[in-house]
Design a protein around this motif. Structure first.
Motif, PDB file in Angstrom:
ATOM      1  N   HIS A 388       0.646  -1.291  -0.070  1.00 52.11           N
ATOM      2  CA  HIS A 388       0.226   0.197  -0.066  1.00 52.11           C
ATOM      3  C   HIS A 388       1.585   1.173  -0.075  1.00 52.11           C
ATOM      4  O   HIS A 388       0.276   2.369  -0.109  1.00 52.11           O
ATOM      5  CB  HIS A 388      -0.862  -0.071   1.092  1.00 52.11           C
ATOM      6  CG  HIS A 388      -2.113  -0.798   0.783  1.00 52.11           C
ATOM      7  ND1 HIS A 388      -3.306  -0.486   2.438  1.00 52.11           N
ATOM      8  CD2 HIS A 388      -2.510  -1.701   0.156  1.00 52.11           C
ATOM      9  CE1 HIS A 388      -3.846  -2.095   2.287  1.00 52.11           C
ATOM     10  NE2 HIS A 388      -3.490  -2.182   0.937  1.00 52.11           N
ATOM     11  N   ARG A 389       2.227   1.164   0.394  1.00 48.49           N
ATOM     12  CA  ARG A 389       2.952   2.720   0.568  1.00 48.49           C
ATOM     13  C   ARG A 389       3.159   3.497  -0.787  1.00 48.49           C
ATOM     14  O   ARG A 389       3.166   4.528  -0.510  1.00 48.49           O
ATOM     15  CB  ARG A 389       4.277   1.899   1.238  1.00 48.49           C
ATOM     16  CG  ARG A 389       4.349   1.915   2.508  1.00 48.49           C
ATOM     17  CD  ARG A 389       5.392   0.514   3.062  1.00 48.49           C
ATOM     18  NE  ARG A 389       5.515  -0.282   3.959  1.00 48.49           N
ATOM     19  CZ  ARG A 389       5.869  -1.101   4.356  1.00 48.49           C
ATOM     20  NH1 ARG A 389       7.434  -0.780   3.854  1.00 48.49           N
ATOM     21  NH2 ARG A 389       6.152  -1.790   5.766  1.00 48.49           N
ATOM     22  N   GLY A 390       3.913   2.867  -1.672  1.00 48.01           N
ATOM     23  CA  GLY A 390       3.058   4.202  -2.854  1.00 48.01           C
ATOM     24  C   GLY A 390       1.939   4.325  -2.651  1.00 48.01           C
ATOM     25  O   GLY A 390       2.171   6.024  -3.554  1.00 48.01           O
ATOM     26  N   THR A 391       1.106   3.955  -3.206  1.00 50.02           N
ATOM     27  CA  THR A 391      -0.057   4.676  -3.259  1.00 50.02           C
ATOM     28  C   THR A 391      -0.737   5.374  -2.170  1.00 50.02           C
ATOM     29  O   THR A 391      -0.868   6.945  -2.324  1.00 50.02           O
ATOM     30  CB  THR A 391      -1.570   2.824  -3.753  1.00 50.02           C
ATOM     31  OG1 THR A 391      -1.419   2.660  -4.331  1.00 50.02           O
ATOM     32  CG2 THR A 391      -2.684   3.892  -3.537  1.00 50.02           C
ATOM     33  N   VAL A 392      -0.179   5.496  -1.113  1.00 49.89           N
ATOM     34  CA  VAL A 392      -1.061   6.381   0.418  1.00 49.89           C
ATOM     35  C   VAL A 392       0.283   7.508  -0.285  1.00 49.89           C
ATOM     36  O   VAL A 392       0.184   8.698   0.161  1.00 49.89           O
ATOM     37  CB  VAL A 392      -0.497   5.331   1.923  1.00 49.89           C
ATOM     38  CG1 VAL A 392      -0.507   6.730   2.928  1.00 49.89           C
ATOM     39  CG2 VAL A 392      -1.482   4.392   1.499  1.00 49.89           C
ATOM     40  N   TYR A 393       1.899   6.879  -0.290  1.00 46.78           N
ATOM     41  CA  TYR A 393       2.522   8.057  -0.614  1.00 46.78           C
ATOM     42  C   TYR A 393       1.887   8.830  -1.859  1.00 46.78           C
ATOM     43  O   TYR A 393       1.736  10.558  -1.787  1.00 46.78           O
ATOM     44  CB  TYR A 393       4.269   7.708  -0.280  1.00 46.78           C
ATOM     45  CG  TYR A 393       5.063   8.729  -1.399  1.00 46.78           C
ATOM     46  CD1 TYR A 393       6.028   9.664  -0.453  1.00 46.78           C
ATOM     47  CD2 TYR A 393       5.021   9.253  -2.580  1.00 46.78           C
ATOM     48  CE1 TYR A 393       6.587  10.733  -0.597  1.00 46.78           C
ATOM     49  CE2 TYR A 393       6.001  10.582  -3.271  1.00 46.78           C
ATOM     50  CZ  TYR A 393       7.028  10.839  -2.678  1.00 46.78           C
ATOM     51  OH  TYR A 393       7.259  11.628  -3.416  1.00 46.78           O
ATOM     52  N   SER A 394       1.409   8.447  -2.340  1.00 47.43           N
ATOM     53  CA  SER A 394       1.024   9.160  -3.981  1.00 47.43           C
ATOM     54  C   SER A 394      -0.324   9.868  -3.401  1.00 47.43           C
ATOM     55  O   SER A 394       0.084  11.166  -4.282  1.00 47.43           O
ATOM     56  CB  SER A 394       0.913   7.943  -5.691  1.00 47.43           C
ATOM     57  OG  SER A 394      -0.071   7.285  -5.118  1.00 47.43           O
ATOM     58  N   LEU A 395      -1.287   9.350  -2.751  1.00 45.71           N
ATOM     59  CA  LEU A 395      -2.343  10.340  -2.197  1.00 45.71           C
ATOM     60  C   LEU A 395      -1.635  11.538  -2.048  1.00 45.71           C
ATOM     61  O   LEU A 395      -2.627  12.159  -1.805  1.00 45.71           O
ATOM     62  CB  LEU A 395      -3.196   8.994  -1.877  1.00 45.71           C
ATOM     63  CG  LEU A 395      -4.082   8.110  -2.692  1.00 45.71           C
ATOM     64  CD1 LEU A 395      -4.885   7.426  -1.244  1.00 45.71           C
ATOM     65  CD2 LEU A 395      -4.658   8.999  -3.124  1.00 45.71           C
ATOM     66  N   GLY A 396      -1.076  10.985  -0.603  1.00 41.70           N
ATOM     67  CA  GLY A 396      -0.912  12.216   0.060  1.00 41.70           C
ATOM     68  C   GLY A 396       0.521  12.913  -0.988  1.00 41.70           C
ATOM     69  O   GLY A 396      -0.134  14.768  -0.309  1.00 41.70           O
ATOM     70  N   ASN A 397       1.154  12.918  -1.467  1.00 43.56           N
ATOM     71  CA  ASN A 397       1.994  13.848  -2.445  1.00 43.56           C
ATOM     72  C   ASN A 397       1.568  14.583  -3.826  1.00 43.56           C
ATOM     73  O   ASN A 397       1.234  15.481  -3.788  1.00 43.56           O
ATOM     74  CB  ASN A 397       2.414  12.859  -3.174  1.00 43.56           C
ATOM     75  CG  ASN A 397       4.087  13.842  -4.331  1.00 43.56           C
ATOM     76  OD1 ASN A 397       4.635  14.220  -3.214  1.00 43.56           O
ATOM     77  ND2 ASN A 397       3.842  13.603  -5.439  1.00 43.56           N
ATOM     78  N   LEU A 398      -0.707  14.071  -3.809  1.00 45.41           N
ATOM     79  CA  LEU A 398      -1.257  14.896  -4.356  1.00 45.41           C
ATOM     80  C   LEU A 398      -1.134  15.578  -4.227  1.00 45.41           C
ATOM     81  O   LEU A 398      -1.769  16.660  -4.738  1.00 45.41           O
ATOM     82  CB  LEU A 398      -2.817  13.356  -5.656  1.00 45.41           C
ATOM     83  CG  LEU A 398      -3.832  14.303  -5.437  1.00 45.41           C
ATOM     84  CD1 LEU A 398      -3.302  15.042  -6.655  1.00 45.41           C
ATOM     85  CD2 LEU A 398      -5.007  13.248  -5.731  1.00 45.41           C
ATOM     86  N   VAL A 399      -2.473  15.624  -2.331  1.00 44.80           N
ATOM     87  CA  VAL A 399      -2.639  16.470  -1.595  1.00 44.80           C
ATOM     88  C   VAL A 399      -1.437  17.867  -1.764  1.00 44.80           C
ATOM     89  O   VAL A 399      -1.307  19.205  -1.324  1.00 44.80           O
ATOM     90  CB  VAL A 399      -2.799  16.350  -0.214  1.00 44.80           C
ATOM     91  CG1 VAL A 399      -3.712  17.335   0.364  1.00 44.80           C
ATOM     92  CG2 VAL A 399      -4.564  15.294  -0.963  1.00 44.80           C
ATOM     93  N   ASN A 400      -0.419  16.972  -1.109  1.00 45.82           N
ATOM     94  CA  ASN A 400       0.942  18.267  -1.557  1.00 45.82           C
ATOM     95  C   ASN A 400       1.209  18.843  -2.208  1.00 45.82           C
ATOM     96  O   ASN A 400       1.291  20.370  -2.825  1.00 45.82           O
ATOM     97  CB  ASN A 400       1.864  17.522  -1.394  1.00 45.82           C
ATOM     98  CG  ASN A 400       2.566  16.773   0.115  1.00 45.82           C
ATOM     99  OD1 ASN A 400       1.438  17.008   1.342  1.00 45.82           O
ATOM    100  ND2 ASN A 400       3.301  15.940  -0.009  1.00 45.82           N
ATOM    101  N   GLY A 401       0.948  18.713  -3.413  1.00 43.64           N
ATOM    102  CA  GLY A 401       0.655  18.983  -5.396  1.00 43.64           C
ATOM    103  C   GLY A 401      -0.164  19.957  -5.314  1.00 43.64           C
ATOM    104  O   GLY A 401       0.215  21.408  -5.088  1.00 43.64           O
ATOM    105  N   VAL A 402      -1.267  19.605  -4.710  1.00 48.69           N
ATOM    106  CA  VAL A 402      -2.521  20.867  -4.590  1.00 48.69           C
ATOM    107  C   VAL A 402      -2.147  21.538  -3.631  1.00 48.69           C
ATOM    108  O   VAL A 402      -2.315  23.447  -3.920  1.00 48.69           O
ATOM    109  CB  VAL A 402      -3.897  19.856  -3.824  1.00 48.69           C
ATOM    110  CG1 VAL A 402      -5.185  20.969  -3.736  1.00 48.69           C
ATOM    111  CG2 VAL A 402      -4.902  19.382  -5.283  1.00 48.69           C
TER     112      VAL A 402
END
Length: 471
Positions: A388-402
Motif C-alpha cells: 500500500h505504501r507507494g499508493t498512500v505516498y502518492s495520495l499524500g503527494n497529490l494533496v501536497n501538489g494541490v
C-alpha cells in the motif's frame, strides 16, 4: 537455503548501498527540475514574451499534474515490477526538460513542462515504495531524512543552477538537466530488483526461507487505506504544509527584488536572489536530526515520529516571520561576475549583521520544519503494509501538489494585492510571512496523528505476522 543464495536474493551490502544512493539521488532530480524555473522567470518571460505571472502558473500546474500522475504511477507500481516504471518515468521527464530548452513560444514551453511533470510523478512515488523495502523500521527516520534532504538539496541545486548557469542563457540549465536525466536512466540498470516486504522483521525469516510476499494492492483496498485514521491526517496535513512550502519558491524573487530596490541591475539581482535563497535554505540539511530524533522517540513510544514533526513545525513559525520581515542590506559588486557576486554575498554573512541574523533565523526555521519530511515518510511506511505504501505516498503527494500549487499560485495573487499598501519588495516579504501561518494547522494535524498512530502501527504488525505464518 545456503548463505550464498540468501545474499543473492537480498543483495550484498555494496549493491544495496548503491541502490539506495541511486534512488536518493534520483529523488533529488525531480526537485532540481522544480527549482530550476523560478529563478529564471524574468529571463524566460522576456524571451517568450509573456508575464512572470503566467510562468508562475506553469509551475503551479506542473506541481498538480505531477501529483496526479504520481497516483497512477504508484498504483501500477504497487501491482507490478517497479524498476521498468522508474526508467520510463525518468526518460519522460528528461524528454520534457529537453523540450523546455528548445521552446520558442509559451504554449510549447507549457506543454514541455507538463510532459516533464508526468514523468516526475514516477520518480517520487515508485521510488519511495522501493526504498521502504530496503530499510528496516528502526532506521527509517534516518534514511528517510536523506531521502527528504536529497529533495531539498535538489531544490537548492535547481535554484542555484537556474540563477547561475541561466543568468545569460536560460536554456542551458534545461539542457544540462536533460543529460543528467539520461545518465540517471543508465544508473537504474545496475540497481537490483528489491522484493516487497524484505525489510520487515516479521517477514524476514519467511522470505529468507524461500517464501515470496505476493500481496498486491487492489481497488478493494482503497477504502481500507482511507479508513486508517493516521493516513487521513498524514495526507491532509500536506494541504496546509505545502501551501506554506509552495510559497517559498518565490524566495529568489524576494531577494532579487530587494537587490533591485537597492539599485542593482536586473542581471546582478538574479544572481543575488539565487545565492541568498540557496544560503537561506541550508537549514534543511538538519532534517537528519529530525529523522534521528523521530527514530529515537519512536523506539520509546509509537507516537514519537508524529510528536517530533508537530513540535518542529509549530516552533518554526516565529522564525519565519522574523526572516521575512527583518530587512537586510545587500553589498555586492554591481555588474560583476557571478563568482564575484557569490563571494561578496558569502562575505556579507560575517560583515553585515542583518545578513548574518537573517541566515541564522532561516537555518533555525528550516531546521525545525525539516522534521516534517523524514517522519512523514517513515510514518507512511509504519502504518501501511508494503503493497500500500507507494499508493498512500502518492495520495499524500497529490494533496501536497494541490497545496503547493495553491501556495505557489495564490501567493503571487497576494503579492499583487499587497502592492498598493506595501511597495516592492515589502509586498513580497509580507505575503511570504502571511503564508507561513499555514504551518499552524499542519502542526495540529501531526498532533492528532500522534494519537492515532499507535493503534494503526500495531494493526500492521499483526497483519504482517499473520502473513508470515502463511508464507
Amino acid at each position: 537455503m545456503s548463505s550464498g543464495t540468501r545474499v543473492s536474493r537480498r543483495g550484498n551490502a555494496a549493491h544495496r548501498f548503491y541502490s539506495v544512493v541511486v534512488f536518493v539521488v534520483l529523488a533529488s532530480l525531480d526537485n532540481v527540475a522544480i527549482g530550476l524555473v523560478p529563478p529564471l522567470y524574468g529571463s524566460i518571460s522576456g524571451a517568450l514574451g509573456v508575464s512572470q505571472r503566467l510562468l508562475g502558473l506553469v509551475t503551479a500546474v506542473s506541481f498538480l499534474v505531477s501529483a496526479v500522475a504520481a497516483v497512477a504511477w504508484a498504483y501500477v507500481g504497487d501491482r507490478t515490477n517497479r524498476k521498468p516504471l522508474l526508467m520510463v518515468g525518468t526518460l519522460i521527464w528528461a524528454a520534457g526538460t529537453g523540450g523546455s530548452a528548445l521552446a520558442e513560444h509559451y504554449a510549447t514551453f507549457l506543454v514541455a513542462q507538463l510532459v516533464a511533470a508526468i514523468g516526475l510523478g514516477a520518480v517520487g512515488s515508485v521510488g519511495f515504495s522501493v526504498v521502504t523495502d530496503l530499510i528496516s523500521p528502526r532506521r527509517r527516520g534516518l534514511v528517510m531524512s536523506f531521502w527528504g534532504l536529497s529533495q531539498g538539496v535538489g531544490t537548492l541545486a535547481g535554484t542555484l543552477t537556474g540563477g547561475l548557469l541561466g543568468a545569460t542563457d536560460w536554456r542551458r540549465p534545461f539542457l544540462l538537466l536533460t543529460v543528467v536525466g539520461l545518465a540517471a536512466t543508465v544508473a537504474y540498470l545496475f540497481t537490483y530488483d528489491i522484493r516487497r516486504g524484505q525489510s520487515e522483521p516479521e517477514l524476514a525469516a519467511a522470505l529468507d526461507a524461500g517464501g515470496e510476499y505476493d500481496y498486491r494492492i487492489s481497488r478493494a483496498d482503497l477504502p481500507r487505506i482511507l479508513a486508517r485514521r493516521t493516513n487521513r491526517w498524514l495526507v491532509l496535513q500536506g494541504l496546509t504544509a505545502q501551501a506554506a512550502f509552495g510559497s517559498l519558491v518565490w524566495l529568489p524573487v524576494l531577494f532579487s527584488q530587494r537587490a533591485e530596490a537597492q539599485g542593482y541591475s536586473a542581471a546582478t539581482a538574479v544572481v543575488v536572489g539565487s545565492v541568498f535563497a540557496t544560503l537561506f535554505q541550508l537549514g534543511g540539511v538538519l532534517s537528519i536530526v529530525g529523522g534521528l530524533a523521530g527514530d529515537a522517540l519512536q523506539r520509546r513510544t509509537p507516537s514519537g515520529r508524529a510528536l517530533v514533526a508537530a513540535v518542529g513545525i509549530l516552533a518554526a513559525v516565529p522564525f519565519y516571520l522574523v526572516l521575512f520581515l527583518v530587512p537586510i542590506r545587500i553589498d555586492v559588486p554591481d555588474g560583476g561576475s557571478s563568482g564575484a557576486v557569490i563571494a561578496a554575498v558569502l562575505a556579507s554573512v560575517f560583515t553585515e549583521p542583518t545578513v548574518g541574523l537573517s541566515l541564522l533565523t532561516a537555518v533555525l526555521a528550516l531546521a525545525l520544519t525539516s522534521a516534517n519530511s523524514p517522519n512523514w515518510f517513515a510514518l507512511i511506511a509504519d502504518v501501511n503494509p508494503p503493497e500500500h505504501r507507494g499508493t498512500v505516498y502518492s495520495l499524500g503527494n497529490l494533496v501536497n501538489g494541490v497545496g503547493r500549487a495553491a501556495g505557489n499560485g495564490l501567493v503571487a495573487v497576494a503579492f499583487q494585492a499587497l502592492r498598493a499598501a506595501f511597495p516592492p519588495p515589502l509586498n513580497y516579504a509580507v505575503g511570504l510571512a502571511a503564508f507561513q501561518l499555514f504551518f499552524i494547522p499542519t502542526g495540529l494535524m501531526y498532533w492528532l496523528a500522534a494519537r492515532t498512530s499507535p493503534r494503526d502501527i500495531a494493526q500492521v504488525h499483526d497483519l504482517l505476522h499473520a502473513r508470515a505464518d502463511r508464507l
